[in-house]
Write a protein that holds these residues in place. Structure first.
Motif, PDB file in Angstrom:
ATOM      1  N   GLU A 114      15.346 122.859  99.419  1.00 24.62           N
ATOM      2  CA  GLU A 114      15.176 124.077  99.963  1.00 24.62           C
ATOM      3  C   GLU A 114      15.340 125.206  98.907  1.00 24.62           C
ATOM      4  O   GLU A 114      14.178 125.792  99.004  1.00 24.62           O
ATOM      5  CB  GLU A 114      16.237 124.388 101.190  1.00 24.62           C
ATOM      6  N   GLN A 125      18.869 117.854 110.107  1.00 18.69           N
ATOM      7  CA  GLN A 125      18.550 117.580 108.809  1.00 18.69           C
ATOM      8  C   GLN A 125      17.543 116.080 108.713  1.00 18.69           C
ATOM      9  O   GLN A 125      16.736 116.026 108.291  1.00 18.69           O
ATOM     10  CB  GLN A 125      19.743 117.217 107.634  1.00 18.69           C
ATOM     11  N   ARG A 177      19.787 120.657 101.191  1.00 20.77           N
ATOM     12  CA  ARG A 177      19.807 122.082 100.595  1.00 20.77           C
ATOM     13  C   ARG A 177      19.135 122.624  99.176  1.00 20.77           C
ATOM     14  O   ARG A 177      18.462 123.513  98.951  1.00 20.77           O
ATOM     15  CB  ARG A 177      21.386 122.552 100.441  1.00 20.77           C
ATOM     16  N   GLU A 178      19.355 121.554  98.230  1.00 17.81           N
ATOM     17  CA  GLU A 178      18.688 121.749  96.816  1.00 17.81           C
ATOM     18  C   GLU A 178      17.149 121.744  97.022  1.00 17.81           C
ATOM     19  O   GLU A 178      16.632 122.711  96.389  1.00 17.81           O
ATOM     20  CB  GLU A 178      19.343 120.728  96.028  1.00 17.81           C
ATOM     21  N   MET A 187      19.469 133.578 102.633  1.00 10.44           N
ATOM     22  CA  MET A 187      20.130 132.418 103.086  1.00 10.44           C
ATOM     23  C   MET A 187      21.514 132.869 103.365  1.00 10.44           C
ATOM     24  O   MET A 187      22.270 131.498 103.885  1.00 10.44           O
ATOM     25  CB  MET A 187      19.892 131.375 102.103  1.00 10.44           C
ATOM     26  N   HIS A 192      23.763 126.135  92.535  1.00 10.09           N
ATOM     27  CA  HIS A 192      22.778 125.217  93.385  1.00 10.09           C
ATOM     28  C   HIS A 192      21.564 125.018  92.190  1.00 10.09           C
ATOM     29  O   HIS A 192      21.018 123.855  92.057  1.00 10.09           O
ATOM     30  CB  HIS A 192      22.366 125.556  94.760  1.00 10.09           C
ATOM     31  N   TYR A 218      23.209 125.342 109.390  1.00  8.12           N
ATOM     32  CA  TYR A 218      24.165 125.686 108.417  1.00  8.12           C
ATOM     33  C   TYR A 218      24.910 126.876 108.647  1.00  8.12           C
ATOM     34  O   TYR A 218      26.072 126.853 108.650  1.00  8.12           O
ATOM     35  CB  TYR A 218      23.442 125.951 106.861  1.00  8.12           C
ATOM     36  N   ARG A 235      18.325 125.799 109.132  1.00  7.89           N
ATOM     37  CA  ARG A 235      19.257 126.897 108.519  1.00  7.89           C
ATOM     38  C   ARG A 235      20.319 127.415 109.508  1.00  7.89           C
ATOM     39  O   ARG A 235      21.315 127.801 109.046  1.00  7.89           O
ATOM     40  CB  ARG A 235      18.276 128.030 107.866  1.00  7.89           C
TER      41      ARG A 235
END
Length: 305
Positions: free
Chosen positions: A254, A223, A251-252, A272, A282, A171, A168
């Motif tokens: 998560e 990742q 990401r999806e 987030m 998402h 990101y 995270r």
């Protein structure tokens, strides 16, 4: 570093940047081979290509010693490549780091304003009056205003937030690098308005390339390294195995885990550090991929066991 190369107008710093970006382009082809259906990789490939094109065009042009091409046409290539790079760079950030678009701070306004200024104040003005200096001076005014506006909004939107989650945080690092890149990219028309300082202009623009490239590859690395840990943290292994069959992105996955835990979109957005609309988008993609009509059906489908 003001030394030029091969008898052209291109300074050594710009040439070095092109070499680095070409190497990065080939390296990224290797990344794409491993994930041919991963859209962010293809978007980043195009971004690298646009950086290369911009450096070549802005490095070589304008050059009065080039007899086979008018200075007017050379400027079209130099300015046009800059407009294409700046527009796509912001589009890339909107897609990949989830920058929240607002009134006059969006891809549509950026592209429209730059193209309109380019066509009306540079090309049409020159064709009507034949004065290259006047058309160039008029054209650069709107891009400077737009650049200052985007740069100011970006600086005001930068938030330095960290957590114990390395993925995270990656990101967030990509988000921060992208936003800092906007600030450096915004310097492009400002420097051009002041004078012909290729080393400064291209140097600042290429800093944005280095920032976004480092952050993007760190994200890819983390990742890949932490994929299992990241996904298992948010959902049971049996549920994860069922969901991964539907081709969700990291990401999806998560966000799917948080949805299954009962998190609201608003709380999830705060946690987030992204917009609620982005979470909803998402979630819609997750439901579509998992063949669910809504949140309730999604939860029933994967928690029924």
């Amino acid at each position: 570093m003001n030394q030029t190369v091969f008898g052209t107008e291109m300074v050594l710093l710009t040439f070095i940047a092109i070499i680095i970006q070409i190497i990065t382009l080939f390296v990224h082809f290797g990344v794409i081979i491993t994930k041919p259906y991963h859209r962010p990789n293809w978007r980043f490939l195009l971004l690298i290509a646009l950086f290369i094109i911009y450096n070549i065009c802005s490095g070589l042009f304008p050059d009065v010693n080039i007899s086979w091409m008018s200075v007017f046409t050379q400027n079209i290539l130099a300015f046009g490549s800059g407009i294409a790079l700046a527009s796509y760079y912001f589009f890339f950030l909107v897609k990949e780091i989830e920058i929240t678009q607002r009134k006059f701070f969006n891809v549509k306004f950026l592209v429209t304003s730059l193209i309109f200024a380019f066509l009306l104040l540079y090309i049409i003005t020159y064709l009507l009056y034949g004065d290259l200096r006047t058309s160039k001076s008029l054209f650069i005014i709107p891009p400077v205003i737009v650049a200052l506006y985007f740069g100011f909004n970006t600086v005001m939107g930068i938030r330095l937030i960290s957590s114990n989650d390395s993925v995270r945080n990656s990101y967030r690092n990509l988000n921060l690098a992208g936003k800092l890149g906007i600030v450096f990219m915004a310097s492009m028309p400002v420097v051009v308005a002041i004078g012909d300082y290729q080393m400064i202009n291209n140097g600042l623009v290429n800093v944005s390339f280095l920032l976004i490239t480092l952050a993007f590859y760190i994200l890819i690395f983390l990742q890949a390294k932490n994929k299992k840990d990241m996904n298992y943290k948010y959902m049971r292994k049996d549920i994860l195995l069922g969901i991964t069959e539907f081709g969700l992105t990291p990401r999806e996955l998560e966000i799917a885990g948080f949805i299954l835990k009962g998190e609201s979109y608003k709380d999830l957005a705060d946690k987030m550090n992204i917009a609620s609309k982005t979470i909803s988008k998402h979630a819609s993609n997750i439901f579509k991929k998992t063949e669910c009509c809504n949140r309730e059906e999604f939860i029933r489908k994967f928690l029924s066991s």
